[in-house]
Design a protein around this motif. Structure first.
Motif, PDB file in Angstrom:
ATOM      1  N   GLU A  96       0.830  -1.207   0.000  1.00 10.67           N
ATOM      2  CA  GLU A  96       0.000   0.000   0.000  1.00 10.67           C
ATOM      3  C   GLU A  96       0.862   1.254   0.000  1.00 10.67           C
ATOM      4  O   GLU A  96       0.609   2.206  -0.749  1.00 10.67           O
ATOM      5  N   LEU A  97       1.893   1.274   0.833  1.00 10.03           N
ATOM      6  CA  LEU A  97       2.776   2.437   0.900  1.00 10.03           C
ATOM      7  C   LEU A  97       3.564   2.589  -0.390  1.00 10.03           C
ATOM      8  O   LEU A  97       3.750   3.716  -0.885  1.00 10.03           O
ATOM      9  N   ASN A  98       4.040   1.494  -0.962  1.00  9.12           N
ATOM     10  CA  ASN A  98       4.754   1.563  -2.242  1.00  9.12           C
ATOM     11  C   ASN A  98       3.862   2.122  -3.336  1.00  9.12           C
ATOM     12  O   ASN A  98       4.306   2.911  -4.179  1.00  9.12           O
ATOM     13  N   ARG A  99       2.590   1.730  -3.344  1.00  9.60           N
ATOM     14  CA  ARG A  99       1.662   2.214  -4.367  1.00  9.60           C
ATOM     15  C   ARG A  99       1.460   3.729  -4.238  1.00  9.60           C
ATOM     16  O   ARG A  99       1.456   4.447  -5.236  1.00  9.60           O
ATOM     17  N   VAL A 100       1.295   4.216  -3.024  1.00 11.16           N
ATOM     18  CA  VAL A 100       1.059   5.645  -2.820  1.00 11.16           C
ATOM     19  C   VAL A 100       2.307   6.458  -3.175  1.00 11.16           C
ATOM     20  O   VAL A 100       2.208   7.560  -3.725  1.00 11.16           O
ATOM     21  N   LEU A 101       3.492   5.911  -2.877  1.00  6.76           N
ATOM     22  CA  LEU A 101       4.738   6.619  -3.186  1.00  6.76           C
ATOM     23  C   LEU A 101       5.084   6.566  -4.665  1.00  6.76           C
ATOM     24  O   LEU A 101       5.991   7.279  -5.105  1.00  6.76           O
ATOM     25  N   THR A 255       7.191  14.847  -1.673  1.00  6.60           N
ATOM     26  CA  THR A 255       5.943  14.097  -1.617  1.00  6.60           C
ATOM     27  C   THR A 255       5.198  14.447  -0.341  1.00  6.60           C
ATOM     28  O   THR A 255       5.811  14.527   0.732  1.00  6.60           O
ATOM     29  N   VAL A 256       3.898  14.659  -0.447  1.00  5.41           N
ATOM     30  CA  VAL A 256       3.036  14.899   0.707  1.00  5.41           C
ATOM     31  C   VAL A 256       1.958  13.818   0.699  1.00  5.41           C
ATOM     32  O   VAL A 256       1.174  13.717  -0.250  1.00  5.41           O
ATOM     33  N   LYS A 274       0.622  15.308  -2.962  1.00  2.00           N
ATOM     34  CA  LYS A 274       1.636  15.825  -3.880  1.00  2.00           C
ATOM     35  C   LYS A 274       2.695  14.747  -4.045  1.00  2.00           C
ATOM     36  O   LYS A 274       3.100  14.114  -3.062  1.00  2.00           O
ATOM     37  N   ASN A 275       3.129  14.521  -5.283  1.00  3.99           N
ATOM     38  CA  ASN A 275       4.134  13.500  -5.530  1.00  3.99           C
ATOM     39  C   ASN A 275       4.893  13.869  -6.797  1.00  3.99           C
ATOM     40  O   ASN A 275       4.332  13.841  -7.885  1.00  3.99           O
ATOM     41  N   ARG A 276       6.150  14.221  -6.629  1.00  5.73           N
ATOM     42  CA  ARG A 276       6.983  14.558  -7.784  1.00  5.73           C
ATOM     43  C   ARG A 276       7.474  13.324  -8.537  1.00  5.73           C
ATOM     44  O   ARG A 276       8.039  13.455  -9.609  1.00  5.73           O
ATOM     45  N   PHE A 277       7.280  12.148  -7.954  1.00  5.63           N
ATOM     46  CA  PHE A 277       7.796  10.932  -8.567  1.00  5.63           C
ATOM     47  C   PHE A 277       6.689   9.935  -8.881  1.00  5.63           C
ATOM     48  O   PHE A 277       6.964   8.768  -9.122  1.00  5.63           O
ATOM     49  N   GLY A 278       5.455  10.354  -8.881  1.00  6.38           N
ATOM     50  CA  GLY A 278       4.367   9.428  -9.160  1.00  6.38           C
ATOM     51  C   GLY A 278       3.036  10.146  -9.226  1.00  6.38           C
ATOM     52  O   GLY A 278       2.957  11.376  -9.209  1.00  6.38           O
ATOM     53  N   SER A 279       1.975   9.359  -9.287  1.00  6.65           N
ATOM     54  CA  SER A 279       0.628   9.899  -9.412  1.00  6.65           C
ATOM     55  C   SER A 279       0.090  10.331  -8.047  1.00  6.65           C
ATOM     56  O   SER A 279       0.436   9.748  -7.019  1.00  6.65           O
ATOM     57  N   THR A 280      -0.774  11.344  -8.068  1.00  8.81           N
ATOM     58  CA  THR A 280      -1.407  11.811  -6.831  1.00  8.81           C
ATOM     59  C   THR A 280      -2.803  11.226  -6.644  1.00  8.81           C
ATOM     60  O   THR A 280      -3.513  11.613  -5.722  1.00  8.81           O
ATOM     61  N   SER A 281      -3.208  10.317  -7.529  1.00 11.04           N
ATOM     62  CA  SER A 281      -4.543   9.732  -7.425  1.00 11.04           C
ATOM     63  C   SER A 281      -4.529   8.372  -6.733  1.00 11.04           C
ATOM     64  O   SER A 281      -5.560   7.718  -6.672  1.00 11.04           O
ATOM     65  N   GLU A 321     -10.422   4.651  -7.182  1.00 12.53           N
ATOM     66  CA  GLU A 321      -9.518   5.625  -6.583  1.00 12.53           C
ATOM     67  C   GLU A 321      -8.114   5.227  -6.990  1.00 12.53           C
ATOM     68  O   GLU A 321      -7.634   4.156  -6.623  1.00 12.53           O
ATOM     69  N   GLY A 322      -7.443   6.082  -7.763  1.00 10.68           N
ATOM     70  CA  GLY A 322      -6.135   5.725  -8.289  1.00 10.68           C
ATOM     71  C   GLY A 322      -6.285   4.703  -9.394  1.00 10.68           C
ATOM     72  O   GLY A 322      -6.927   4.940 -10.405  1.00 10.68           O
ATOM     73  N   VAL A 323      -5.687   3.536  -9.209  1.00  6.40           N
ATOM     74  CA  VAL A 323      -5.814   2.460 -10.194  1.00  6.40           C
ATOM     75  C   VAL A 323      -6.643   1.314  -9.651  1.00  6.40           C
ATOM     76  O   VAL A 323      -6.780   0.277 -10.296  1.00  6.40           O
ATOM     77  N   ARG A 324      -7.216   1.475  -8.470  1.00  7.77           N
ATOM     78  CA  ARG A 324      -7.899   0.381  -7.810  1.00  7.77           C
ATOM     79  C   ARG A 324      -9.409   0.535  -7.907  1.00  7.77           C
ATOM     80  O   ARG A 324      -9.967   1.526  -7.433  1.00  7.77           O
ATOM     81  N   PRO A 325     -10.086  -0.417  -8.508  1.00  4.10           N
ATOM     82  CA  PRO A 325     -11.556  -0.399  -8.454  1.00  4.10           C
ATOM     83  C   PRO A 325     -12.040  -1.127  -7.203  1.00  4.10           C
ATOM     84  O   PRO A 325     -11.481  -2.150  -6.809  1.00  4.10           O
ATOM     85  N   PHE A 326     -13.057  -0.592  -6.570  1.00  5.41           N
ATOM     86  CA  PHE A 326     -13.672  -1.301  -5.448  1.00  5.41           C
ATOM     87  C   PHE A 326     -15.114  -0.843  -5.303  1.00  5.41           C
ATOM     88  O   PHE A 326     -15.484   0.263  -5.710  1.00  5.41           O
TER      89      PHE A 326
END
Length: 477
Positions: A96-101, A255-256, A274-281, A321-326
């Motif tokens: 989960e943390l890797n995905r957000v980062l 990153t925030v 905020k993420n300079r190295f990935g998506s914010t969604s 939300e992001g790339v995850r459907p639920f």
């Protein structure tokens, strides 16, 4: 020695002023300017002098000023001369943390983790670094003693922590002492808990003030960029829900991420702002338990209530939300207004969006709700921003209004426009696949999205609609 000067900084947006102003001209907030001391900086003074000379037309005096400012050693390079290489990210051993980062922690980056008191920021951070047995981690705590951290680590591990692979714990609030320990231990990851408790001796103000937070964060940023050692900062938030300290703190870091959730629910959401190295969604979902935070790999099964048959005011929506459907449960309650002014309240859903959907339901469909109280709740304590929730919100409101439950096995997704049309949504295939995986037999979706399916056969029956009336007719006849 140059004399320090005083300036005023807006705590909301970071706007600076030479004198106190009641209303910030940048963000429009009142009484947000705070007094800070600014140490004289030769580099900044040189830049200001050069800019002033250029504006005044004194080109002859620009050369010495610029020459003094260029002693830092930096050099302008063309874009084609800069080498581009992708550095391997640090695996945090937490999906989960890797995905957000954005795939892991970037070396040399600085990450700000914010959240309400008691939400689990320190627990998440300590739990993560206890799993990083292949990295030398320095955990700096300015709020807890070493004994308290030891007790929490034993609870998270279910026993004693390892001797060789355990992180280094430092209870310190002085920035100079922290850098001395960093030089001595040579860590590969630094965690500061929290940035509001750290103070530098170069500033006279107390820890947590605008000046201290800005100066300490800037010093840690320089350390991270020069050494390549990533830094994780834990920050407090204000009662309004924004990160405490000057707004420039969010601009400094790479990153925030914010840890959200209700303390009365066991679910926690890690959301990237905020993420300079990935998506914010992207977002990560955790479940708080006695042994710490547990990753939720399939949130749909936990967010859905399986015993709501026969209950009105409940609709199931397929959100992303992001790339995850639920799938999530939308609950609505419509009752006669007990007072003169009807109430409109939403938990986990945008209230302005709710008011717009109620107006569409009244104007385009013909249901009069002007004398009714309407309450909306997203089950599980989640807060969603997906516009595909519109159709399920309208269906739940109407189900509660007529006190008729929606049949089991039905799912909805679609954005509703002001004219009552059902607009297409993104990534419809993933939404349908998630509903079919959890055993739903019918799904209502925008008619325009049917072009993405072609002639393929699905385990779930698709019901394309163009207007809100068509969807409500399918549900209630």
């Amino acid at each position: 020695m140059a004399k320090d000067k005083t300036a005023y900084v807006c705590s909301n947006c970071g706007q600076e002023s030479s004198k106190w102003i009641g209303k910030c001209p940048a963000c429009g907030q009142w009484n947000t300017f705070k007094e800070i001391r600014i140490a004289a900086d030769s580099g900044q003074q040189a830049a200001r002098s050069a800019a002033g000379a250029v504006r005044a037309g004194r080109w002859g005096s620009v050369g010495p000023v610029i020459g003094a400012a260029m002693q830092s050693g930096s050099k302008a390079l063309p874009l084609t001369a800069i080498s581009s290489h992708e550095e391997p990210r640090i695996d945090m051993h937490d999906q989960e943390l890797n995905r957000v980062l954005g795939g892991g922690l970037v070396p040399g980056s600085i990450v700000l983790l914010g959240g309400e008191p008691g939400i689990g920021k320190s627990t998440l951070t300590l739990q993560t670094i206890l799993q990083l047995t292949d990295k030398r981690v320095l955990y700096v705590s300015g709020e807890e003693s070493a004994h308290q951290i030891k007790m929490r680590a034993e609870r998270l591990l279910g026993g004693g922590a390892g001797q060789e692979d355990s992180p280094l714990i430092l209870c310190e609030t002085s920035l100079e002492h922290i850098f001395a320990h960093i030089k001595e231990t040579q860590p590969e990851l630094v965690v500061i808990d929290s940035i509001q408790t750290i103070a530098t001796e170069e500033q006279d103000s107390s820890a947590g003030s605008l000046t201290q937070v800005r100066e300490c964060a800037s010093a840690l940023l320089r350390f991270a960029k020069q050494s390549g050692v990533p830094v994780i900062l834990i920050g407090h938030i204000t009662k309004e829900g924004s990160l405490a300290g000057p707004k420039i703190l969010e601009h400094i870091v790479d990153t925030v991420i914010q840890f959200e959730g209700d303390q009365h629910y066991q679910y926690r959401i890690l959301r990237s702002i905020k993420n300079r190295f990935g998506s914010t969604s992207e977002l990560g979902i955790y479940e708080m338990g006695q042994q710490g935070l547990r990753q939720v790999s399939n949130p749909s099964e936990l967010l859905l209530t399986h015993d709501h048959e026969g209950l009105s005011g409940i609709a199931i929506s397929s959100a992303i939300e992001g790339v995850r459907p639920f799938l999530m449960e939308t609950q609505a309650l419509v009752s006669t207004a007990a007072y003169g002014t009807p109430q409109r309240q939403a938990t986990g859903f945008d209230q302005r969006r709710l008011n717009m959907l109620l107006a569409v339901l009244e104007k385009r469909v013909g249901f009069k709700l002007i004398q009714k109280d309407v309450f909306i709740n997203i089950a599980g304590g989640l807060r969603v921003t997906d516009l595909a929730m519109d159709l399920s919100v309208i269906a739940a409101v109407l189900s509660s209004n007529v006190d008729t439950p929606i049949e089991a096995g039905w799912c909805l997704c679609g954005e509703v426009g002001l004219s009552g049309e059902v607009r297409p949504v993104s990534r419809i295939e993933q939404r349908v696949a998630e509903a079919a995986k959890l055993g739903f037999s019918h799904i209502i979706l925008p008619k325009y999205n049917m072009q993405a399916f072609g002639q393929r056969h699905h385990k779930i029956e698709l019901h394309p609609v163009r207007k809100v009336e068509e969807a409500l007719r399918l549900l209630f006849g």
